[in-house]
Design an enzyme around this catalytic site. Structure first.
Site, PDB file in Angstrom:
ATOM      1  N   ASP A  61       0.847  -1.199   0.000  1.00 42.51           N
ATOM      2  CA  ASP A  61       0.000   0.000   0.000  1.00 42.51           C
ATOM      3  C   ASP A  61       0.878   1.243   0.000  1.00 42.51           C
ATOM      4  OD1 ASP A  61       0.722  -0.890   2.659  1.00 42.51           O
ATOM      5  OD2 ASP A  61      -0.529   0.720   3.452  1.00 42.51           O
ATOM      6  N   ASP A  92       8.965   3.010  -1.270  1.00 45.12           N
ATOM      7  CA  ASP A  92       8.192   2.732  -0.050  1.00 45.12           C
ATOM      8  C   ASP A  92       6.860   2.067  -0.411  1.00 45.12           C
ATOM      9  OD1 ASP A  92       7.175   2.695   2.528  1.00 45.12           O
ATOM     10  OD2 ASP A  92       6.643   4.821   2.533  1.00 45.12           O
ATOM     11  N   GLU A 126      -0.129  -0.959   5.738  1.00 47.13           N
ATOM     12  CA  GLU A 126       0.921  -0.400   6.586  1.00 47.13           C
ATOM     13  C   GLU A 126       0.787   1.097   6.749  1.00 47.13           C
ATOM     14  OE1 GLU A 126       4.812   1.388   7.637  1.00 47.13           O
ATOM     15  OE2 GLU A 126       3.650   1.694   5.806  1.00 47.13           O
ATOM     16  N   ASP A 155      12.289  -1.258   4.660  1.00 47.86           N
ATOM     17  CA  ASP A 155      11.241  -0.237   4.532  1.00 47.86           C
ATOM     18  C   ASP A 155      11.742   1.117   4.999  1.00 47.86           C
ATOM     19  OD1 ASP A 155       8.753   0.824   3.955  1.00 47.86           O
ATOM     20  OD2 ASP A 155       7.846   0.218   5.853  1.00 47.86           O
ATOM     21  N   HIS A 405       6.785   9.240   0.518  1.00 45.74           N
ATOM     22  CA  HIS A 405       5.633  10.027   0.994  1.00 45.74           C
ATOM     23  C   HIS A 405       5.557  11.406   0.341  1.00 45.74           C
ATOM     24  CE1 HIS A 405       4.634   7.739   4.985  1.00 45.74           C
ATOM     25  NE2 HIS A 405       5.032   6.915   4.024  1.00 45.74           N
TER      26      HIS A 405
END
Length: 434
Positions: A61, A92, A126, A155, A405
Site C-alpha cells: 500500500d 516505499d 501499513e 522499509d 511520501h
C-alpha cells in the site's frame, strides 16, 4: 558508484549475471491496474530443517498521490527518467519487496537450490497503521512463524545517496490531539471579535508552548528517561559517511538546527523530537473569510527514544498543557488525548544477520555500510521482536533523496538492481553463518 571489492565467482557470479541480464523484466513499466485492498499475505518457499528460515516483511500500500500536486510523471504509472524509476511506492515499499522476489526467483530460474528457506509477510495496510497485523502475528506465533529464525525488513532509506546502510534502531511515536472548544458553531468576527476567548488563540498559545526555536521540547521532565550517550555510540556517528552540505541541499532546506554531523544525527535518531502537524476546524482555503472557529483541534506528536516511558510522556504532556491553559484564564474547554502510542526499537548489531548483511554489502558494493538509526517509526519491527523473539534486521535499499511520501517518489534503477543482488548475496551469507 561503488563496485565489488573483487569480482564474484561461482554461484554468486551466475546470480549477479542473471539479475543484470534480466533487469528490464524486473522493472516492467506497466500500464497500471486497480486492485481491491489486499489481505495480509503469508507465503513460504522451502522447509529444509538444515537451512535457516528467513522471513521478509513488506507492504504494497502507498500514500495518496495526485499529479497536480507537483509530480513530474503520473504517480501511479512506473516511469523511468535518467535511471530513476518514478512512481508512488517505488521506494516505499514496492521496490524492496520486488527486489527480494527478484533474488528468490533468480535462484529458481538458474535451477539452483535456495540457500535459505524463505517466508513472506506482505500486507496492504501499513500506511494506515497495520490494523490487525499484531493480532495475526500473535495468532500465528506457534504456526507460520514457529520455524522462523530471522526477520528482515527493507522499509527505510540510506542516510546518503551513495553509501549503503544497515539500520539498527527506530524511534517510537506518541500522537496527541488537543481540542479547544467554545461552541460547535463558528462565529462572525465582526459580531463576536473582542468579546470572547477565541479557541484559535488559546490553541496557538498551547502549541507554541511545546517546543522552542532550537528544537528543544519545553515539556518539563520529557528528557529525564532518555538513554545516555555512550562512547561506542559516539564512535558510530563519527564513522558515518555523511556530507552535511550535500544532505542539506538534497533536503532542500536553507539551514539545519545543528552544525555538525554528530549533533544532527543524534537529534534525528537518538533524542526525542516534537512536531506540530496541523489544526482541524480552522479556515484553510484560499482567500479571506472573517470567521472565528468555535472549536479547533491541534495535532502534534513526539518521537520517542529508549528508555522513554509512553505512559509517563502522556502524563507529562497533559500536565504541561493543563498548566499553560490555566494561565490564560480562558472560559473555553480544553481536552487532551493521546491517540497513538508506538514504542521505539533497537537491534543487536552483533547478531548473525547483521554480520551476514555487512558481508553481503561488501560483496555487492565493495564498501562497509553506514550503521544508522531511523528517526521515523516502523511499528512492525517492535511487534515482531516482542512477539516472535527472533533476530530482526533492517536492510534498506533506497537512497536518501528517494522522497518517500513526497512528490516525485523514486528509486534509482541502480539501487533496485544492486539491491536484488544484495538480497541474493545475503541468502548465501546467512547459510554460511547459520
Amino acid at each position: 558508484m561503488f563496485s565489488p571489492s573483487s569480482p564474484p565467482t561461482g554461484l554468486l557470479e551466475k546470480v549477479f549475471q542473471y539479475i543484470d541480464l534480466h533487469q528490464d523484466e524486473f522493472v516492467q513499466l506497466p500500464d497500471g491496474q486497480s486492485l481491491p485492498i489486499p489481505p495480509i499475505i503469508l507465503a513460504e518457499l522451502g522447509d529444509d530443517p538444515k537451512k535457516p528460515t528467513v522471513c521478509f516483511y513488506g507492504h504494497l500500500d502507498v500514500q495518496p498521490a495526485r499529479q497536480e500536486d507537483g509530480w513530474v510523471t503520473d504517480p501511479h504509472t512506473l516511469t523511468e527518467v535518467d535511471g530513476k524509476l518514478y512512481g508512488r511506492g517505488t521506494t516505499d515499499n514496492k521496490g524492496p519487496v520486488l527486489a527480494w522476489i527478484n533474488a528468490v526467483s533468480t535462484f529458481r530460474a538458474l535451477d539452483e537450490d535456495l540457500p535459505v528457506n524463505v517466508k513472506f509477510v506482505i500486507e496492504g495496510m501499513e500506511e494506515a497503521g497495520s490494523p490487525a497485523l499484531e493480532e495475526l502475528v500473535q495468532k500465528e506465533k506457534a504456526g507460520f512463524f514457529s520455524s522462523v529464525d530471522y526477520i528482515v525488513i527493507s522499509d527505510n532509506l540510506w542516510i546518503s545517496r551513495r553509501t549503503p546502510a544497515l539500520t539498527y534502531g527506530t524511534r517510537g511515536n506518541s500522537y496527541f490531539m488537543v481540542e479547544v472548544k467554545c461552541r460547535d458553531q463558528d462565529f462572525h468576527s465582526g459580531t463576536f471579535g473582542g468579546i470572547l476567548n477565541e479557541p484559535m488563540a488559546d490553541l496557538v498559545a498551547l502549541l507554541g508552548s511545546l517546543v522552542d526555536s532550537s528544537g528543544r521540547i519545553l515539556i518539563p521532565g520529557i528528557y529525564d528517561h532518555v538513554a545516555p550517550v555512550t562512547e561506542e555510540e559516539k564512535r558510530t556517528y563519527e564513522a558515518i559517511n555523511l556530507d552535511l552540505e550535500e544532505y542539506r541541499k538534497s533536503s532542500q532546506v536553507k539551514k539545519f538546527l545543528f552544525d555538525t554531523k554528530e549533533e544532527l544525527l543524534m537529534h534525528l535518531w537518538r533524542y526525542p523530537s516534537l512536531s506540530i502537524h496541523g489544526i482541524e476546524g480552522a479556515f484553510h482555503e484560499p482567500g479571506a473569510k472573517t470567521v472565528i472557529p468555535g472549536r479547533v483541534i491541534g495535532k502534534f506528536s513526539i518521537r520517542l527514544v529508549p528508555h522513554m516511558n509512553m505512559s509517563v510522556v502522556e502524563k507529562q504532556v497533559k500536565q504541561h498543557l493543563d498548566y499553560i491553559f490555566s494561565k490564560r484564564n480562558s472560559s473555553n474547554q480544553m481536552t487532551v488525548s493521546m491517540t497513538l502510542g508506538l514504542h521505539p526499537w533497537t537491534a543487536n548489531t552483533r547478531d548473525n544477520q547483521y554480520l551476514a548483511a555487512k558481508r553481503a554489502i561488501k560483496t555487492v558494493f565493495g564498501t562497509e555500510p553506514d550503521m544508522i538509526r531511523d528517526g521515523s517509526t516502523i511499528p512492525i519491527a517492535k511487534i515482531f521482536q516482542d512477539a516472535i523473539q527472533k533476530s530482526m534486521l533492517m536492510l534498506p535499499l533506497g537512497a536518501v533523496d528517494d522522497g518517500e511520501h513526497s512528490q516525485n517518489e523514486k528509486i534509482n534503477r541502480w539501487n533496485y538492481i544492486e539491491g536484488s543482488k544484495l538480497f541474493a548475496a545475503f541468502f548465501l551469507e546467512m547459510a554460511k553463518l547459520h
